[in-house]
Design a protein around this motif. Structure first.
Motif, PDB file in Angstrom:
ATOM      1  N   GLU A 146       0.847  -1.033   0.009  1.00 42.14           N
ATOM      2  CA  GLU A 146       0.290   0.029   0.195  1.00 42.14           C
ATOM      3  C   GLU A 146       0.731   1.404   0.118  1.00 42.14           C
ATOM      4  O   GLU A 146       2.267   1.403   0.383  1.00 42.14           O
ATOM      5  CB  GLU A 146      -0.981  -0.149   1.580  1.00 42.14           C
ATOM      6  CG  GLU A 146      -2.397  -1.130   1.132  1.00 42.14           C
ATOM      7  CD  GLU A 146      -2.998  -1.115   2.178  1.00 42.14           C
ATOM      8  OE1 GLU A 146      -2.798   0.322   2.874  1.00 42.14           O
ATOM      9  OE2 GLU A 146      -4.018  -2.119   2.499  1.00 42.14           O
ATOM     10  N   ALA A 200      -7.578   0.710   0.062  1.00 32.88           N
ATOM     11  CA  ALA A 200      -6.368   0.487   0.961  1.00 32.88           C
ATOM     12  C   ALA A 200      -6.548   0.918   1.995  1.00 32.88           C
ATOM     13  O   ALA A 200      -7.771   1.252   2.651  1.00 32.88           O
ATOM     14  CB  ALA A 200      -5.330   1.113   0.511  1.00 32.88           C
ATOM     15  N   THR A 221      -3.680   0.680  -3.255  1.00 29.03           N
ATOM     16  CA  THR A 221      -2.856  -1.399  -3.295  1.00 29.03           C
ATOM     17  C   THR A 221      -2.505  -0.928  -4.655  1.00 29.03           C
ATOM     18  O   THR A 221      -2.871  -0.879  -6.099  1.00 29.03           O
ATOM     19  CB  THR A 221      -3.450  -2.199  -2.653  1.00 29.03           C
ATOM     20  OG1 THR A 221      -3.964  -1.794  -1.681  1.00 29.03           O
ATOM     21  CG2 THR A 221      -2.918  -3.462  -2.849  1.00 29.03           C
TER      22      THR A 221
END
Length: 100
Positions: A39, A61, A67
């Motif tokens: 992330e 995320a 992500t």
């Protein structure tokens, strides 16, 4: 009853030609490159290019903005990925995980 034993002629081993033809076995596929997931805090969208890496991003995320899934274009480690992302303006968060 008498058993007669007959002498068997000696057997001959097959001869092998001097040059055997080339045998081609199954072709081996090149080794797969690792795929890393982490992330990040993203500087801007669309994503800036990160030299040496192929990136895919998802706007989901827990820690940051995105992500990322990153595949190296050459030999590279997770530490190389962190450095390349930081140079491109990303802030990596949490661990870099390798996908199976």
């Amino acid at each position: 009853m008498t058993a007669s034993l007959r002498a068997q002629p000696p057997f001959a081993l097959p001869t092998v030609p001097a040059a055997l033809p080339a045998v081609s076995g199954p072709t081996l596929s090149p080794p797969r490159r690792p795929v890393y997931v982490l992330e990040v805090l993203a500087p801007l969208l669309p994503l800036p290019p990160v030299p040496g890496w192929t990136l895919q991003a998802w706007p989901v995320a827990r820690l940051g903005d995105l992500t990322l899934q990153a595949t190296p274009q050459g030999d590279a480690s997770p530490d190389d990925l962190r450095l390349a992302l930081q140079a491109a303006g990303f802030s990596p968060l949490g661990p870099v995980r390798r996908r199976a």
